[in-house]
Motif scaffolding. Structure first.
Motif, short mmCIF file in Angstrom:
data_model
loop_
_atom_site.label_atom_id
_atom_site.label_comp_id
_atom_site.label_asym_id
_atom_site.label_seq_id
_atom_site.Cartn_x
_atom_site.Cartn_y
_atom_site.Cartn_z
N SER A 4 -43.95 -8.12 -13.78
CA SER A 4 -42.20 -8.08 -14.63
C SER A 4 -42.87 -8.61 -16.13
N SER A 5 -43.21 -7.39 -16.61
CA SER A 5 -43.88 -7.40 -17.80
C SER A 5 -42.47 -7.70 -18.94
N ASP A 6 -41.57 -6.50 -18.96
CA ASP A 6 -40.78 -5.87 -19.16
C ASP A 6 -39.38 -7.18 -19.02
N PHE A 7 -39.57 -8.31 -18.28
CA PHE A 7 -38.50 -8.59 -17.93
C PHE A 7 -38.88 -10.68 -18.93
N LYS A 8 -38.73 -11.38 -18.87
CA LYS A 8 -39.08 -12.35 -20.40
C LYS A 8 -37.91 -13.24 -20.67
N PRO A 9 -38.13 -14.43 -19.42
CA PRO A 9 -37.05 -14.98 -18.90
C PRO A 9 -36.67 -15.81 -20.04
N SER A 10 -35.59 -16.68 -20.06
CA SER A 10 -35.58 -17.62 -21.06
C SER A 10 -35.43 -18.88 -20.66
N LYS A 11 -34.61 -19.24 -19.24
CA LYS A 11 -34.90 -20.43 -18.78
C LYS A 11 -34.88 -20.14 -17.08
N VAL A 12 -35.44 -20.99 -15.94
CA VAL A 12 -36.46 -20.61 -14.38
C VAL A 12 -36.43 -21.64 -13.80
N VAL A 13 -35.55 -21.56 -12.98
CA VAL A 13 -35.16 -22.98 -11.56
C VAL A 13 -36.73 -22.76 -11.12
N LEU A 14 -36.94 -22.93 -9.92
CA LEU A 14 -37.90 -23.24 -9.77
C LEU A 14 -37.81 -24.21 -8.50
N ALA A 15 -37.65 -23.92 -7.59
CA ALA A 15 -37.89 -24.52 -6.20
C ALA A 15 -39.13 -25.43 -6.02
N TYR A 16 -39.52 -26.87 -5.90
CA TYR A 16 -40.68 -27.99 -6.87
C TYR A 16 -40.56 -28.46 -5.02
N SER A 17 -41.88 -28.76 -5.00
CA SER A 17 -42.11 -29.85 -4.05
C SER A 17 -42.52 -30.82 -4.96
N GLY A 18 -42.65 -31.35 -5.57
CA GLY A 18 -44.43 -31.68 -6.14
C GLY A 18 -45.28 -31.68 -5.87
N GLY A 19 -45.85 -30.91 -5.01
CA GLY A 19 -47.17 -30.52 -4.48
C GLY A 19 -47.86 -30.22 -5.40
N LEU A 20 -49.73 -29.48 -4.83
CA LEU A 20 -49.50 -28.54 -5.97
C LEU A 20 -49.84 -27.24 -6.22
N ASP A 21 -49.32 -26.67 -5.59
CA ASP A 21 -49.38 -25.72 -5.40
C ASP A 21 -48.11 -25.03 -6.81
N THR A 22 -47.02 -25.85 -6.12
CA THR A 22 -45.62 -25.64 -7.12
C THR A 22 -45.61 -25.89 -8.56
N SER A 23 -46.88 -26.96 -8.78
CA SER A 23 -46.70 -27.86 -9.98
C SER A 23 -47.56 -26.71 -11.02
N ILE A 24 -48.54 -26.13 -10.44
CA ILE A 24 -50.05 -24.90 -10.61
C ILE A 24 -48.79 -23.19 -11.24
N ILE A 25 -47.37 -23.65 -10.09
CA ILE A 25 -46.60 -22.54 -10.91
C ILE A 25 -45.78 -23.02 -11.50
N LEU A 26 -45.43 -24.60 -11.96
CA LEU A 26 -44.29 -24.84 -12.76
C LEU A 26 -45.27 -24.48 -14.49
N LYS A 27 -46.51 -24.35 -14.21
CA LYS A 27 -47.77 -24.86 -15.13
C LYS A 27 -47.71 -23.31 -15.81
N TRP A 28 -47.24 -22.42 -14.68
CA TRP A 28 -47.83 -21.68 -15.34
C TRP A 28 -46.49 -20.65 -15.34
N LEU A 29 -45.36 -20.40 -14.93
CA LEU A 29 -44.17 -20.67 -15.75
C LEU A 29 -44.73 -20.52 -17.08
N GLN A 30 -44.70 -21.51 -17.59
CA GLN A 30 -44.84 -22.08 -18.87
C GLN A 30 -45.96 -20.74 -19.56
N THR A 31 -47.02 -20.85 -18.97
CA THR A 31 -47.52 -20.47 -20.11
C THR A 31 -47.57 -19.23 -19.94
#
Length: 411
Positions: A4-31
């Protein structure tokens, strides 16, 4: 890079468990997106301490006001689990839908938070092969038709577990030692059930190792004595155990404990996923298994035959709608209205015995009972039933069979 390179969100709500996968997703969304991330962690009674999820989110750079951890246990049982159990819902005749029924509530709360914080996108950590991606996203779109959805497992370039771990290490995301290798199986849990899938469970010909089970004693190890309880119902919902009134979540917790102790609620199932493949899962639904038996017990004396049989005909469709993610669809709501109408006089008490994996209904009574002991007794009595009426009833029902038999005899 994200599709979705044509869409650049300003703020994202992530369903977050605190586990490794969703922590990686959190950082991936930021980067990858450069987006401000808001995390949402739902307490659905999964039995895990949720404070570490907050601490990990803080370490990954989130502001405290962007971390939501909500206790949804009562809402989950009251507004999702109990309505489903009024229908006696079983997917493919066996599965009590423990994972499926949690997803619409998570999606609903995620959308509410997105509105509250002004987010223009939501994100989940479901994989591209499973059902949960469908359930989450159908829920999002039903509640917020124009919301942008980010599904990292369908977008990012990671092609192996090693690549994910390398990303985590590069961004100082804590990795517990057991996460450095392949996990033996994956687990999803909430107050209704636990499910285990993958790895050591992928071959359906091989019995699940005992260590897979999260919520129940082995029936062989359960006490060699019967536990008997009484469950009270009002309008189709359980309200008390052994005369003690309880909130929905408290009552299900008590049933879970009783089911655990008596080895009740295990299921080893090969099911048909909505996305088209078969999968093998090991499910444990201790309290739900007891509740299903008890609910059918109270219905057996309070529901008319026509209503009961119609419910049983509607149930597979209702169960499939939940399994496939259509909780917020008009057809599910229509079916729910019919089911709830049927439950108006489903009230009374059911006595069940629990023993080594078994749930047995041994008594049921209700002020609205349709069971007439005088009518069904084998003893003669002054009742509104004439045995001679049965002759005409049988002949009328046999008429078409007799006509068919005569025709076939002539052929």
């Amino acid at each position: 890079m994200p599709r979705s390179s044509d869409f650049k969100p300003s703020k994202v709500v992530l369903a977050y468990s605190g586990g490794l996968d969703t922590s990686i997703i959190l950082k991936w969304l930021q980067t990858e997106y450069g987006a401000e991330v808001v995390t949402f962690t739902a307490d659905l009674g999964q039995g895990e301490e949720l404070a570490p999820a907050r601490e990990k989110a803080l370490k990954l750079g989130l502001k405290p006001e962007n971390i939501f951890i909500d206790d949804l246990r009562e809402e989950f049982v009251r507004d999702y689990v109990f309505p489903m159990f009024r229908a006696n819902a079983l997917y493919e005749g066996q599965y009590l839908l423990g994972t499926s029924i949690a997803r619409p509530l998570i999606a609903k709360r995620q959308i509410e938070i997105a509105r509250q914080v002004g987010a223009d996108a939501v994100c989940h950590g479901a994989t591209g092969k499973g059902n949960d991606q469908v359930r989450f996203e159908l829920g999002y779109y039903a509640l917020e038709p124009d919301i942008h959805v980010i599904a990292p497992w369908r977008e990012w370039d990671f092609r192996s577990r090693e690549a994910l771990l390398a990303f985590a290490e590069a961004h100082q995301i804590p990795i517990s030692k057991d996460k450095r290798g392949e996990a033996p199986f994956s687990v999803d849990a909430n107050l209704l059930h636990s499910s285990s899938e993958g790895k050591v469970l992928e071959d359906p010909a091989v019995a699940a190792p005992e260590f897979v089970h999260q919520r129940t004693l082995s029936p062989q190890d359960a006490p060699d004595r019967v536990t008997e309880i009484t469950i009270e119902f009002q309008h189709g919902d359980p309200v008390a155990i052994d005369g003690e009134a309880m909130s929905p979540a408290t009552l299900l917790t008590k049933l879970n404990r009783l089911g655990h102790d008596n080895g009740i609620g295990r299921l080893d199932l090969v099911e048909n996923r909505f996305v088209g493949m078969k999968s093998r899962g090991v499910y444990e639904t201790p309290g739900g298994t007891i509740l299903l038996a008890a609910h059918r017990g109270i219905e057996s004396i309070t529901l008319d035959r026509g209503a009961m049989h119609l419910k049983d005909e509607l149930m597979p469709k209702y169960a499939s709608l939940i399994y496939n993610g259509f909780w917020f669809s008009p057809e599910r709501e229509m079916l729910q209205a019919a089911i709830d109408k049927s439950q108006e006089k489903v009230a009374g008490t059911v006595r069940v015995r629990l023993y080594k994996g078994n749930v047995t209904v041994v008594g049921r009574e209700s002020p609205h009972s349709l069971y007439d002991q005088e009518l069904v007794t084998f003893e003669e009595g002054a009742v509104a039933y004439d045995h001679r009426d049965a002759e005409g009833f049988i002949k009328l029902n046999a008429l078409r069979l007799r006509v068919l038999a005569k025709r076939d005899r002539r052929a």
